[in-house]
Design a protein around this motif. Structure first.
Motif, short mmCIF file in Angstrom:
data_model
loop_
_atom_site.label_atom_id
_atom_site.label_comp_id
_atom_site.label_asym_id
_atom_site.label_seq_id
_atom_site.Cartn_x
_atom_site.Cartn_y
_atom_site.Cartn_z
N GLU A 198 0.83 -1.21 0.00
CA GLU A 198 0.00 0.00 0.00
C GLU A 198 0.86 1.25 0.00
O GLU A 198 0.56 2.23 -0.67
N ASP A 222 -2.50 15.43 -3.18
CA ASP A 222 -3.41 14.29 -3.12
C ASP A 222 -4.20 14.33 -1.82
O ASP A 222 -3.83 13.72 -0.82
N LEU A 267 -5.35 11.04 -0.25
CA LEU A 267 -4.35 10.27 0.48
C LEU A 267 -4.37 10.62 1.96
O LEU A 267 -4.39 9.73 2.82
N ARG A 322 0.75 4.06 -2.97
CA ARG A 322 0.29 5.41 -2.63
C ARG A 322 1.43 6.42 -2.49
O ARG A 322 1.18 7.59 -2.19
#
Length: 136
Positions: free
Chosen positions: A79, A103, A106, A83
């Motif tokens: 992950e 982002d 996020l 990301r």
């Protein structure tokens, strides 16, 4: 004048250019960080310094990041890689290290996923990826 202040004060990396990159990214459906990397003329580390200043995030260089331990129990390496972020244990608690401060999803995703209070930092995408490779 220090190298950092020289980088941050370069006229070609002003807030207008960042706004233009964000607008272009929205039109093209691309991440703003990708557009900014292509257009600003800065290297990854210099861009991270600039964005850290603009977003008021502490900027971690590769040596500072590598001195920290990842919290893979909170955020898996897969992950984290996907990301472009990592959660590490700092002296004052957990630190979320991100590459793309544009982002907003996020940050919200990490705050829902991790119940503990997070400090926010930024690092170059390449430094985050190297850190993850070193610890996997």
């Amino acid at each position: 004048m220090s190298a950092v202040s020289t980088i941050i004060n370069q006229p070609k990396t002003d807030e207008a250019q960042i706004s233009a990159a964000v607008a272009r990214a929205n039109v093209e459906g691309r991440p703003a960080l990708d557009v900014l990397e292509e257009t600003c003329g800065l290297g990854p580390h210099e861009l991270a310094l600039l964005l850290g200043r603009l977003f008021d995030y502490r900027c971690l260089g590769s040596s500072e990041l590598n001195a920290l331990e990842p919290s893979f129990n909170l955020l898996s390496p897969a992950e984290a890689r996907r990301r472009h972020c990592v959660v590490v244990n700092g002296s004052e608690g957990l630190i979320a290290v991100i590459a793309d401060p544009f982002d907003s999803d996020l940050r919200a995703w990490l705050e829902v996923r991790i119940s503990a209070t997070l400090q926010w930092s930024i690092a170059a995408r390449t430094d985050i990826q190297a850190f993850l490779s070193r610890h996997e």
